[in-house]
Scaffold this motif. Structure first.
Motif, short mmCIF file in Angstrom:
data_model
loop_
_atom_site.label_atom_id
_atom_site.label_comp_id
_atom_site.label_asym_id
_atom_site.label_seq_id
_atom_site.Cartn_x
_atom_site.Cartn_y
_atom_site.Cartn_z
N MET A 144 36.94 -13.88 39.78
CA MET A 144 35.51 -13.76 40.06
C MET A 144 35.11 -14.63 41.25
O MET A 144 34.12 -14.37 41.92
N VAL A 145 35.90 -15.67 41.53
CA VAL A 145 35.63 -16.55 42.66
C VAL A 145 36.23 -15.99 43.93
O VAL A 145 35.61 -15.95 44.99
N VAL A 146 37.48 -15.53 43.84
CA VAL A 146 38.23 -15.12 45.02
C VAL A 146 38.32 -13.61 45.17
O VAL A 146 38.45 -13.09 46.26
N GLY A 147 38.27 -12.88 44.05
CA GLY A 147 38.40 -11.44 44.11
C GLY A 147 39.83 -10.95 44.10
O GLY A 147 40.10 -9.77 44.29
N VAL A 148 40.79 -11.84 43.89
CA VAL A 148 42.20 -11.46 43.83
C VAL A 148 42.65 -11.54 42.39
O VAL A 148 42.74 -12.62 41.81
N SER A 149 42.90 -10.39 41.79
CA SER A 149 43.31 -10.40 40.39
C SER A 149 44.66 -9.73 40.16
O SER A 149 45.46 -10.20 39.36
N GLY A 150 44.92 -8.61 40.85
CA GLY A 150 46.16 -7.87 40.63
C GLY A 150 47.41 -8.71 40.80
O GLY A 150 48.23 -8.82 39.87
N PRO A 151 47.63 -9.32 41.97
CA PRO A 151 48.83 -10.15 42.16
C PRO A 151 48.86 -11.34 41.22
O PRO A 151 49.94 -11.75 40.76
N LEU A 152 47.69 -11.92 40.94
CA LEU A 152 47.64 -13.08 40.04
C LEU A 152 48.11 -12.69 38.64
O LEU A 152 48.95 -13.37 38.04
N VAL A 153 47.61 -11.56 38.13
CA VAL A 153 48.02 -11.10 36.80
C VAL A 153 49.50 -10.75 36.79
O VAL A 153 50.23 -11.07 35.85
N MET A 154 49.97 -10.09 37.85
CA MET A 154 51.39 -9.73 37.91
C MET A 154 52.29 -10.95 37.92
O MET A 154 53.40 -10.92 37.39
N GLY A 155 51.80 -12.04 38.50
CA GLY A 155 52.58 -13.28 38.47
C GLY A 155 52.84 -13.75 37.06
O GLY A 155 53.94 -14.23 36.73
N PHE A 156 51.84 -13.61 36.19
CA PHE A 156 52.00 -14.01 34.78
C PHE A 156 52.90 -13.04 34.01
O PHE A 156 53.47 -13.41 32.99
N LEU A 157 53.02 -11.81 34.50
CA LEU A 157 53.80 -10.80 33.78
C LEU A 157 55.29 -10.87 34.07
O LEU A 157 56.07 -10.12 33.49
N GLN A 158 55.68 -11.75 34.98
CA GLN A 158 57.09 -11.80 35.35
C GLN A 158 58.00 -12.22 34.20
O GLN A 158 59.21 -12.02 34.26
N GLY A 159 57.42 -12.82 33.16
CA GLY A 159 58.23 -13.21 32.02
C GLY A 159 58.77 -12.02 31.22
O GLY A 159 59.70 -12.18 30.43
N LEU A 160 58.17 -10.84 31.44
CA LEU A 160 58.68 -9.63 30.78
C LEU A 160 60.02 -9.26 31.39
O LEU A 160 60.21 -9.32 32.60
N LYS A 161 60.94 -8.84 30.56
CA LYS A 161 62.31 -8.61 31.02
C LYS A 161 62.49 -7.27 31.73
O LYS A 161 63.37 -7.13 32.57
N ASP A 162 61.69 -6.29 31.39
CA ASP A 162 61.86 -4.94 31.92
C ASP A 162 60.80 -4.65 32.97
O ASP A 162 59.61 -4.84 32.73
N ARG A 163 61.23 -4.17 34.12
CA ARG A 163 60.30 -3.86 35.22
C ARG A 163 59.27 -2.81 34.81
O ARG A 163 58.12 -2.85 35.25
#
Length: 247
Positions: A144-163
């Motif tokens: 809401m401050v920066v407007g960047v959400s997609g890459p930020l959320v994907m960064g947290f999803l890297q813990g998932l083992k399957d692409r």
């Protein structure tokens, strides 16, 4: 051509319709990058006050199509808890967004993305409902401050083992966010009707791009996907840092 927006040259409309195909294919294949490329192009040929809501509607179709194609791979517990945290984060972030230094948060997100690309994976995020919800809160509030959400959320999803789980869960989360965005712009009075034919054509070509990108994703090995994903994440991080110092 009569269906295209009167305030946008037909050649630019056709360019956006074609670009929607390629940017959707990029996101479907590699997880990110398409939305950022599309908004950069749209704001270069349209008034940003028009481009941003139209982009939100197009991304709703693009992310929704990707979520449908990859429906069986969505990690629903993560989606649920992250979504609950995000709803609270949007409310809080919206209240304090104007009080916080945008460039500082843009730089911090850039550094965070570099960490997620090259540092240890954040596996704890996907194991604890509380941590997942807090992560959703944090990501939504910062977006809401920066407007960047997609890459930020994907960064947290890297813990998932399957692409495929990464792509599918990210698409579901972004679909939910885009729904909220479109509803918000509608309540604020934006007239989507004038741009509806353009939006529908961009959604249609975007869905074709999603089908192509999904086939590309299935053809990639997990190690190759991770390498390309890491490269794209790094490029987006550097773009954010350059924006910060340029400003």
């Amino acid at each position: 051509m009569a269906l295209l927006p009167a305030d946008l040259a037909p050649s630019f409309s056709l360019l956006l319709i074609l670009a929607s195909f390629f940017t959707s294919a990029t996101t479907a294949a590699f997880g990110l990058g398409g939305g950022a490329m599309l908004i950069a192009l749209m704001t270069s040929v349209m008034n940003p006050l028009i481009a941003i809501p139209v982009h939100g509607a197009v991304q709703l179709g693009s992310n929704g199509g990707r979520a449908i194609v990859r429906f069986k791979h969505i990690v629903w517990p993560f989606f649920l808890w992250f979504g609950i945290g995000s709803a609270v984060g949007v409310a809080v972030g919206g209240q304090i967004a104007h009080l916080l230094p945008e460039n500082l948060f843009r730089a911090l997100i850039g550094l965070f993305l570099i960490y997620t690309a090259w540092g240890p994976k954040l596996k704890s995020v996907i194991k604890s409902p509380f941590v997942t919800a807090f992560t959703g809160f944090f990501a939504a509030a910062i977006s809401m401050v920066v407007g960047v959400s997609g890459p930020l959320v994907m960064g947290f999803l890297q813990g998932l083992k399957d692409r495929r789980e990464m792509i599918a869960t990210h698409a579901a989360l972004m679909t939910a966010q885009n729904i909220l965005k479109v509803v918000t712009f509608t309540l604020l009075g934006f007239q989507f009707a004038a741009y509806l034919p353009l939006i529908l054509m961009m959604v249609a070509t975007g869905f074709l791009g999603t089908l192509l990108g999904s086939k590309m994703l299935d053809g990639l090995s997990e190690p190759l996907f991770r390498k390309i994903f890491r490269l794209l994440l790094t490029l987006l991080a550097l773009w954010l840092l350059v924006q910060t110092f340029w400003a």
